[in-house]
Write a protein that holds these residues in place. Structure first.
Motif, PDB file in Angstrom:
ATOM      1  N   ASP A 161       0.728  -1.426  -0.027  1.00 48.89           N
ATOM      2  CA  ASP A 161      -0.452   0.156   0.286  1.00 48.89           C
ATOM      3  C   ASP A 161       0.755   1.228   0.109  1.00 48.89           C
ATOM      4  O   ASP A 161      -0.101   2.363   0.129  1.00 48.89           O
ATOM      5  N   ASN A 162       1.613   1.396  -0.081  1.00 48.20           N
ATOM      6  CA  ASN A 162       2.782   2.455   0.682  1.00 48.20           C
ATOM      7  C   ASN A 162       4.081   2.140  -0.934  1.00 48.20           C
ATOM      8  O   ASN A 162       5.230   3.107  -0.873  1.00 48.20           O
ATOM      9  N   GLU A 163       4.043   1.742  -1.770  1.00 47.54           N
ATOM     10  CA  GLU A 163       4.663   1.676  -2.669  1.00 47.54           C
ATOM     11  C   GLU A 163       4.754   3.077  -3.763  1.00 47.54           C
ATOM     12  O   GLU A 163       3.755   3.488  -3.943  1.00 47.54           O
ATOM     13  N   VAL A 164       6.093   2.767  -3.912  1.00 49.30           N
ATOM     14  CA  VAL A 164       6.235   4.321  -4.810  1.00 49.30           C
ATOM     15  C   VAL A 164       7.681   3.616  -5.699  1.00 49.30           C
ATOM     16  O   VAL A 164       8.012   3.034  -6.048  1.00 49.30           O
ATOM     17  N   PRO A 165       6.818   4.424  -7.199  1.00 49.21           N
ATOM     18  CA  PRO A 165       7.968   3.886  -8.772  1.00 49.21           C
ATOM     19  C   PRO A 165       9.099   4.458  -8.127  1.00 49.21           C
ATOM     20  O   PRO A 165      10.428   5.118  -8.937  1.00 49.21           O
ATOM     21  N   VAL A 166       9.699   4.353  -7.332  1.00 45.24           N
ATOM     22  CA  VAL A 166      11.549   5.194  -7.230  1.00 45.24           C
ATOM     23  C   VAL A 166      11.768   4.331  -5.831  1.00 45.24           C
ATOM     24  O   VAL A 166      11.590   3.631  -5.237  1.00 45.24           O
ATOM     25  N   LEU A 167      13.233   4.138  -6.337  1.00 44.31           N
ATOM     26  CA  LEU A 167      14.420   3.555  -5.144  1.00 44.31           C
ATOM     27  C   LEU A 167      16.250   4.470  -4.896  1.00 44.31           C
ATOM     28  O   LEU A 167      16.231   4.570  -6.051  1.00 44.31           O
ATOM     29  N   ILE A 168      16.314   4.479  -3.861  1.00 44.28           N
ATOM     30  CA  ILE A 168      17.545   5.732  -3.649  1.00 44.28           C
ATOM     31  C   ILE A 168      18.573   4.661  -3.444  1.00 44.28           C
ATOM     32  O   ILE A 168      18.262   3.494  -2.736  1.00 44.28           O
ATOM     33  N   ILE A 169      19.834   5.041  -3.550  1.00 48.42           N
ATOM     34  CA  ILE A 169      20.830   3.878  -3.614  1.00 48.42           C
ATOM     35  C   ILE A 169      21.720   4.777  -3.151  1.00 48.42           C
ATOM     36  O   ILE A 169      22.450   5.810  -3.447  1.00 48.42           O
ATOM     37  N   ALA A 170      22.099   4.335  -1.439  1.00 49.59           N
ATOM     38  CA  ALA A 170      22.598   5.560  -0.560  1.00 49.59           C
ATOM     39  C   ALA A 170      23.840   6.014  -1.880  1.00 49.59           C
ATOM     40  O   ALA A 170      24.691   4.982  -1.971  1.00 49.59           O
ATOM     41  N   SER A 171      24.594   7.146  -1.280  1.00 49.83           N
ATOM     42  CA  SER A 171      25.992   7.593  -1.777  1.00 49.83           C
ATOM     43  C   SER A 171      25.702   7.189  -3.385  1.00 49.83           C
ATOM     44  O   SER A 171      26.988   7.375  -3.882  1.00 49.83           O
ATOM     45  N   HIS A 172      25.448   7.145  -4.100  1.00 53.21           N
ATOM     46  CA  HIS A 172      24.656   7.102  -5.251  1.00 53.21           C
ATOM     47  C   HIS A 172      23.677   7.743  -6.232  1.00 53.21           C
ATOM     48  O   HIS A 172      24.052   9.255  -7.108  1.00 53.21           O
ATOM     49  N   GLY A 173      22.602   7.662  -5.876  1.00 49.55           N
ATOM     50  CA  GLY A 173      21.518   8.288  -6.918  1.00 49.55           C
ATOM     51  C   GLY A 173      20.247   7.711  -6.359  1.00 49.55           C
ATOM     52  O   GLY A 173      19.627   6.769  -5.782  1.00 49.55           O
ATOM     53  N   MET A 174      19.379   7.762  -7.376  1.00 47.17           N
ATOM     54  CA  MET A 174      17.928   6.944  -7.438  1.00 47.17           C
ATOM     55  C   MET A 174      17.809   6.098  -8.643  1.00 47.17           C
ATOM     56  O   MET A 174      18.061   6.707  -9.878  1.00 47.17           O
ATOM     57  N   TYR A 175      16.234   5.804  -8.960  1.00 46.20           N
ATOM     58  CA  TYR A 175      16.267   4.553  -9.924  1.00 46.20           C
ATOM     59  C   TYR A 175      14.945   4.736  -9.558  1.00 46.20           C
ATOM     60  O   TYR A 175      14.091   5.892  -8.532  1.00 46.20           O
ATOM     61  N   ALA A 176      14.093   5.849 -10.900  1.00 48.88           N
ATOM     62  CA  ALA A 176      12.317   5.416 -10.797  1.00 48.88           C
ATOM     63  C   ALA A 176      11.650   4.699 -12.130  1.00 48.88           C
ATOM     64  O   ALA A 176      12.350   5.020 -13.175  1.00 48.88           O
TER      65      ALA A 176
END
Length: 205
Positions: A161-176
């Motif tokens: 229910d909390n799903e978001v189309p984003v992921l953070i890679i620590a010390s790197h960046g993000m995926y969407a």
């Protein structure tokens, strides 16, 4: 393939102009087929602000090069693109180095909480009365391990229910990601705004 390359080149130029794909950093992909899974991915080692429609390669479900692309090669991160596309059903994935995502991952390594912000509507959530968490995983060079870490934070039923189309890679960046390359871009832009706001107003001093 040409149409996919042309679309990826246009979006790469857009993100480079924003400062989110500096130099040769970052990569974008679109799904070409699912049986078997095939993705067109921006080629590695090229200035992302100057790509052409030919500057793409095709990879399989493991992010490995399919066929020969006249010396071009995929980024090592193509494997995570493929995993995200397989797990989420997304048809496009963007990997960017927006500074807000890097800082947010540093400050909140267990996930970035967002709430009471109008922009959350663009990520499929209510603007008020709901807390949304953008997951964070640690950086690494093994994309199979990165994919496993992604599934651990994305797939648990308690988080659906909390799903978001984003992921953070620590010390790197993000995926969407999204159903289309345009939607993936929208998700990235919205997430960057939300993360920048959160960093500027809530980061530890």
């Amino acid at each position: 393939m040409f149409a996919a390359g042309e679309a990826l080149a246009v979006e790469s130029a857009r993100f480079a102009a924003m400062g989110w794909m500096r130099g040769t950093s970052g990569n974008l992909s679109v799904v070409l087929g699912r049986d078997p899974l095939r993705l067109a991915v921006t080629a590695s080692g090229l200035d992302k602000g100057e790509l052409t429609a030919a500057d793409v390669v095709v990879v399989d479900a493991d992010g490995e090069l399919v066929g020969k692309e006249q010396g071009k090669r995929p980024s090592a991160e193509a494997g995570l693109h493929a995993r995200i596309a397989a797990v989420t059903g997304a048809n496009a994935v963007v990997h960017l180095h927006a500074l807000s995502a890097v800082l947010a991952g540093l400050y909140w390594p267990d996930g970035v909480e967002l709430h009471d912000l109008e922009m959350l509507k663009g990520l499929g959530h209510d603007a008020h009365g709901e807390t949304v968490v953008i997951p964070v995983i640690q950086n690494g060079q093994d994309m199979r391990e990165q994919g496993d870490a992604f599934e651990e934070v994305y797939l648990p039923p308690t988080l659906r229910d909390n799903e978001v189309p984003v992921l953070i890679i620590a010390s790197h960046g993000m995926y969407a990601w999204g159903e289309t390359l345009t939607q993936a871009r929208w998700h990235a832009e919205l997430a960057e705004w939300l993360l920048r706001f959160t960093v500027e107003t809530s980061a530890p001093r």
